[in-house]
Design an enzyme around this catalytic site. Structure first.
Site, short mmCIF file in Angstrom:
data_model
loop_
_atom_site.label_atom_id
_atom_site.label_comp_id
_atom_site.label_asym_id
_atom_site.label_seq_id
_atom_site.Cartn_x
_atom_site.Cartn_y
_atom_site.Cartn_z
N CYS A 1 37.05 41.74 47.85
CA CYS A 1 36.98 43.20 47.92
C CYS A 1 35.55 43.70 47.87
O CYS A 1 35.32 44.88 47.58
CB CYS A 1 37.76 43.81 46.76
SG CYS A 1 39.51 43.56 46.93
N ASP A 2 34.59 42.82 48.10
CA ASP A 2 33.19 43.23 48.03
C ASP A 2 32.68 43.56 49.43
O ASP A 2 32.85 42.78 50.36
CB ASP A 2 32.36 42.09 47.43
CG ASP A 2 30.98 42.56 47.05
OD1 ASP A 2 30.27 43.09 47.93
OD2 ASP A 2 30.60 42.41 45.88
#
Ligand SMILES: *Cc1c(COP(=O)(O)O)cnc(C)c1O
Length: 376
Positions: free
Chosen positions: A324-325
């Site tokens: 999710c980065d």
């Protein structure tokens, strides 16, 4: 990909993402390098891939080892290396690590400043030491220069000081940057250290060793010069500057030994377009920047990726990891194209991933497990 890896992947279908590394290819690379530079002692840079099967194979081949920490030294000893075959090549070492390395029998250490030299004199008395010189890293896809190395002038004073402190001023080292594609970088660096050899001889200090570092490139997406080109350029420069009074020559290859021996097998998690008419598809793999492919930062190392649909019609893609980065994007600007038929669930192979991958994988970021490893 070697036939052995292809067979392993087809027969075993190991869970993804995983690295499969062919130890016979490690042996071949070591042999090729030894043939290209027969006068050099090879100190494998352990950080490129510290797995025991790799170290054990290299011990059998007579390799020596460049270790960056006490833990890497222990890994080499466990693989059967003699302490005398290990160089502690990191210029930044904890005092406790120096003492323990010294107690284990390691007797060669790198440094690049007075403070580190004092630590070595106190905690590894009498050892052979070599000073790292800062050299140009132009031509390297993964430069290393800013953090390490000192000037020729400073090195001169430091080597004299080393002798005064009871250490053995053995030689000089440099690193021209990793994935270095210009043979001229080695030639220029050799010229610089040769000057200092002469200069120090006049001051009564007889250096005996040049450590040429690593940097030897491998083929990723783009072609690179062959290892024989590097061997010839290096020997031409060495004999040009030192004549037949050649000092001991050390090299510290990492990438060249292990990179193309490894393949990451990954799964396509999703293929999508940001907007319906966007020509660029986003391809999300189950490995990314944080799963081990950290050298994609700045799109510096451009891995070759194969898919089950190769040969079919292809189109432009951006390639990203599964976390999710927002920084977990590997390629957006490097003109990657993948088959239009590629879809979620497909297995793809990221080639030449045997170096600097397993050790860069973060632990449980977003809950993802570290990269599985298979040495065959
Ligand atoms: C990383 C490193 C190496 C290995 O470099 P490669 O480019 O992988 O060959 C060698 N020596 C030192 C001091 C290093 O830090």
């Amino acid at each position: 990909m070697t036939p052995k890896i292809a067979r392993f992947l087809a027969e075993q279908q190991p869970a993804t993402p995983c690295l499969v590394l062919d130890l016979d290819r490690v042996e071949r690379n070591f042999t090729l390098l030894r043939a290209a530079l027969p006068l050099a002692q090879i100190y494998y840079a352990v950080k490129a891939n510290p797995a025991q099967p790799v170290l054990e194979r290299l011990v059998r081949l007579g390799s020596r080892f460049d270790a960056a920490s006490y833990e890497e030294i222990v890994a080499c000893l466990q693989a059967g290396a003699a302490a005398s075959a290990i160089s502690y090549g990191n210029t930044i070492k904890k005092v406790a690590a120096i003492s323990r390395a010294h107690a284990a029998g390691v007797s060669m250490f790198a440094f690049d400043c007075a403070e580190e030299l004092e630590k070595l004199a106190r905690h590894a008395p009498g050892s052979r030491v070599y000073c790292r010189i800062r050299v140009e890293n132009a031509g390297a896809d993964w430069p290393l220069s800013r953090k390490f190395g000192t000037t020729i002038d400073a090195a001169r004073g430091l080597m004299i000081r080393a002798g005064e402190l009871g250490l053995d001023p053995y030689g000089l080292s440099f690193h021209v940057g990793s994935q270095q594609t210009a043979t001229a970088s080695y030639e220029a660096a050799i010229g610089r250290v040769a000057m200092l050899f002469t200069d120090l001889r006049d001051a009564g200090v007889n250096l005996r060793m040049v450590n040429l570092g690593g940097g030897f490139p491998v083929r990723y997406r783009d072609e690179v010069p062959g290892i024989d080109d590097f061997g010839r350029a290096i020997m031409r420069a060495m004999t040009g500057h030192f004549g037949n009074a050649l000092p001991d020559m050390l090299i510290e290859p990492g990438r060249f030994i292990v990179a193309d021996a490894g393949v990451v097998s990954a799964e396509v998690v999703l293929v999508s377009r940001r907007e319906a008419d966007d020509p660029v598809r986003w391809v999300y793999l189950d490995i990314g920047r944080f799963g081990g492919l950290a050298e994609t930062e700045g799109e510096a190392i451009r891995y070759h990726i194969t898919t089950p649909h190769d040969g079919g019609a292809a189109g432009p893609v951006a390639i990203a990891g599964p976390t999710c980065d927002g920084a977990d994007i590997m390629y957006e600007r490097s003109n990657y194209r993948l088959p239009l038929a590629l879809t979620g669930g497909d297995r793809v192979e990221v080639l030449a991933t045997g170096a600097y991958v397993t050790t860069y994988a973060s632990q449980r970021f977003n809950g993802f497990l570290p990269l599985a490893e298979h040495y065959i």
